[in-house]
Design a protein around this motif. Structure first.
Motif, short mmCIF file in Angstrom:
data_model
loop_
_atom_site.label_atom_id
_atom_site.label_comp_id
_atom_site.label_asym_id
_atom_site.label_seq_id
_atom_site.Cartn_x
_atom_site.Cartn_y
_atom_site.Cartn_z
N PHE A 279 0.84 -1.20 0.00
CA PHE A 279 0.00 0.00 0.00
C PHE A 279 0.88 1.26 0.00
O PHE A 279 2.04 1.22 0.40
N ARG A 280 0.27 2.36 -0.44
CA ARG A 280 0.96 3.65 -0.42
C ARG A 280 -0.04 4.75 -0.05
O ARG A 280 -1.26 4.57 -0.26
N PRO A 281 0.44 5.86 0.52
CA PRO A 281 -0.47 6.98 0.79
C PRO A 281 -1.11 7.48 -0.50
O PRO A 281 -0.44 7.62 -1.53
N LYS A 291 2.35 18.70 13.06
CA LYS A 291 1.53 18.05 14.07
C LYS A 291 0.42 18.97 14.55
O LYS A 291 -0.72 18.54 14.78
N ARG A 292 0.72 20.25 14.66
CA ARG A 292 -0.28 21.16 15.21
C ARG A 292 -1.42 21.43 14.23
O ARG A 292 -2.51 21.82 14.60
N LEU A 293 -1.15 21.22 12.92
CA LEU A 293 -2.18 21.45 11.91
C LEU A 293 -2.93 20.16 11.58
O LEU A 293 -4.12 20.15 11.39
N GLY A 294 -2.16 19.06 11.47
CA GLY A 294 -2.77 17.76 11.20
C GLY A 294 -3.23 17.61 9.77
O GLY A 294 -3.37 18.56 9.02
N GLY A 295 -3.46 16.35 9.39
CA GLY A 295 -4.00 16.03 8.07
C GLY A 295 -3.20 16.64 6.96
O GLY A 295 -2.02 16.94 7.07
N GLY A 296 -3.83 16.82 5.84
CA GLY A 296 -3.16 17.44 4.71
C GLY A 296 -3.28 18.94 4.75
O GLY A 296 -2.63 19.64 4.02
N ARG A 297 -4.21 19.47 5.60
CA ARG A 297 -4.40 20.90 5.65
C ARG A 297 -3.15 21.59 6.17
O ARG A 297 -2.60 21.23 7.20
N GLN A 308 -7.19 14.18 10.75
CA GLN A 308 -6.84 14.28 12.16
C GLN A 308 -8.12 14.37 12.99
O GLN A 308 -9.00 15.19 12.70
N ALA A 309 -8.20 13.49 13.99
CA ALA A 309 -9.37 13.48 14.86
C ALA A 309 -9.23 14.54 15.94
O ALA A 309 -8.15 15.12 16.14
N THR A 310 -10.32 14.77 16.65
CA THR A 310 -10.31 15.80 17.69
C THR A 310 -9.37 15.44 18.84
O THR A 310 -8.91 16.32 19.57
N ASP A 311 -9.07 14.13 19.02
CA ASP A 311 -8.16 13.74 20.10
C ASP A 311 -6.70 13.84 19.68
O ASP A 311 -5.79 13.45 20.42
N SER A 315 -5.23 9.72 10.89
CA SER A 315 -5.53 8.58 10.03
C SER A 315 -4.95 8.83 8.65
O SER A 315 -5.21 9.89 8.05
N LEU A 316 -4.20 7.86 8.16
CA LEU A 316 -3.56 7.97 6.86
C LEU A 316 -4.35 7.15 5.84
O LEU A 316 -4.64 5.97 6.07
#
Length: 418
Positions: A279-281, A291-297, A308-311, A315-316
């Motif tokens: 698998f690949r991203p 880390k502070r922004l999370g996800g692709g945003r 990125q979840a609220t906690d 998730s990739l």
């Protein structure tokens, strides 16, 4: 490969001859019968006793000693030799060999032998690049001599340039390559994949695996030693490039697929020992994910690398990579019969999973191992494998060094080719 091979190492009078001590020692340790022949000036750099100690055999140097035994010895050595390797080869000796001048023990052996000649030149950079030296080397190559090119580096004079004697592993690789020219894979073109792939998450991180590449590199060296032309397609590893092997570096599964499909068009054998990521991203970020922004945003305009979840967890999103062996099994336009060998690194149900992969991917041979074993996992120098043949035969091999496993695999491939 070197066991019981009669290797004559000629030593010329240059400062690099001290490096030949290690070469002679390694040849002897590998089981070769090593006879050392010194020129009259070589023993002013390294004494004959040193070479006699590491070779466990007499050292020859004086063609004109009064007993007359040297006259017999140079013929005996010439006839018994499997290879004559001159390490280092000075400009003076190269010139003598090119023009048939025989005035010492080494040149007498060289002119009398029918064994292949291997030259490893080492000298000051302008001596090596001088037109006379280059013309002499060209003439010797035309006559069938093999040349180990000197390295560019710091020379004894302090200058930087070509003329540095390669390290022992390179010289050993060159000797094995020459000795293997008449091996059971002579004339064959083989493709070996090695190492793991790295699928980028962003410019800093990747999805990868624990493969060291040791098994694939051992397979490539064994094929070279048997006379094959070897294309080694390697993922990122920290291993030296085997001498005489055509290396093609890749990082991702897609790159490996393209490299394999290109290489097999004129190959006789493909051994897929690489650990290719399944698998690949889906959308690698163009900038480092914070880390502070999370996800692709914030990683790149419009990118959605993950969520990125609220906690604070992340998730990739992964998608499937191409199945290289599976797609090859469906190709009908390969110009020749291709022997295909696959690997299966398993953690459970080894036999069931291996048999399924063997038939599903239409392989001639599958090599399976349980990577949870301490003596067979990633990064080890040994392996415990089971060979699954297309005709249903299953061979359970004992634990052995990966070099031994490589030899066993090529023995089976040679049978398939014949």
């Amino acid at each position: 490969m070197l066991l019981n091979k009669h290797v004559i190492v000629g030593i010329c009078g240059g400062i690099a001859c001290y490096k030949a001590v290690d070469l002679v020692s390694k040849l002897q340790q590998a089981g070769a019968l090593v006879d050392v022949v010194l020129t009259e000036k070589a023993d002013e750099f390294v004494r004959p006793l040193t070479f006699a100690t590491v070779s466990h055999r007499p050292v020859y140097s004086d063609l004109w000693e009064p007993s007359g035994e040297a006259a017999e010895n140079h013929i005996r050595l010439a006839e018994e030799a499997d290879i004559l390797a001159i390490v280092p080869a000075t400009a003076n000796t190269i010139a003598k060999l090119a023009h048939g001048i025989v005035d010492n023990m080494l040149t007498a052996v060289a002119l009398a032998t029918q064994a292949p000649l291997l030259l490893a030149p080492a000298m000051y950079k302008h001596m090596y690049t001088h037109p006379a030296t280059q013309a002499n080397l060209a003439l010797l190559r035309e006559r069938g001599a093999f040349l180990v090119e000197p390295e560019v580096g710091r020379l004894a004079s302090g200058a930087i340039g070509p003329g540095r004697l390669p390290d022992t592993e390179t010289l050993l690789g060159a000797i094995k390559l020459v000795l293997g020219k008449k091996g059971d894979l002579a004339g064959c073109r083989v493709v070996v994949t090695a190492g793991g792939t790295q699928e980028p998450i962003d410019p800093v991180r990747y999805v990868g695996n624990r493969s060291s590449g040791k098994m694939g590199y051992a397979l490539a060296e064994e094929a070279r030693d048997r006379g094959a032309h070897v294309v080694l397609i390697s993922g990122p590893v920290s291993l030296p490039v085997p001498y005489g092997v055509e290396l093609r570096r890749v990082e991702t599964a897609a790159q490996m697929q393209a490299a394999v499909f290109s290489a097999v068009t004129n190959a006789d054998v493909l051994i897929m020992s690489a650990a290719v990521a399944d698998f690949r991203p889906a959308h690698p970020a163009s900038q480092k994910i914070k880390k502070r922004l999370g996800g692709g945003r914030g990683a790149g305009e419009g990118e959605n690398t993950g969520e990125q979840a609220t906690d604070g967890s992340f998730s990739l999103h992964l998608i499937k990579n191409p199945d290289i062996l599976g797609e090859l099994a469906q190709m009908q336009d390969l110009p020749r019969r291709l022997v295909r060998v696959g690997f299966a690194a398993e953690t459970e149900n080894v036999v069931e999973n291996a048999k399924d992969k063997l038939h599903r991917k239409q392989l001639d041979l599958l090599v399976a191992n349980d990577v949870t074993r301490s003596d067979s996992g990633f990064g080890t120098n040994t392996n415990k494998v089971t060979l699954f043949h297309a005709n249903g035969v299953m061979e359970d091999l004992p634990v052995m060094p990966k070099t031994g496993v490589a030899a066993a695999i090529w023995d089976r491939v040679v049978s398939l080719l014949s």
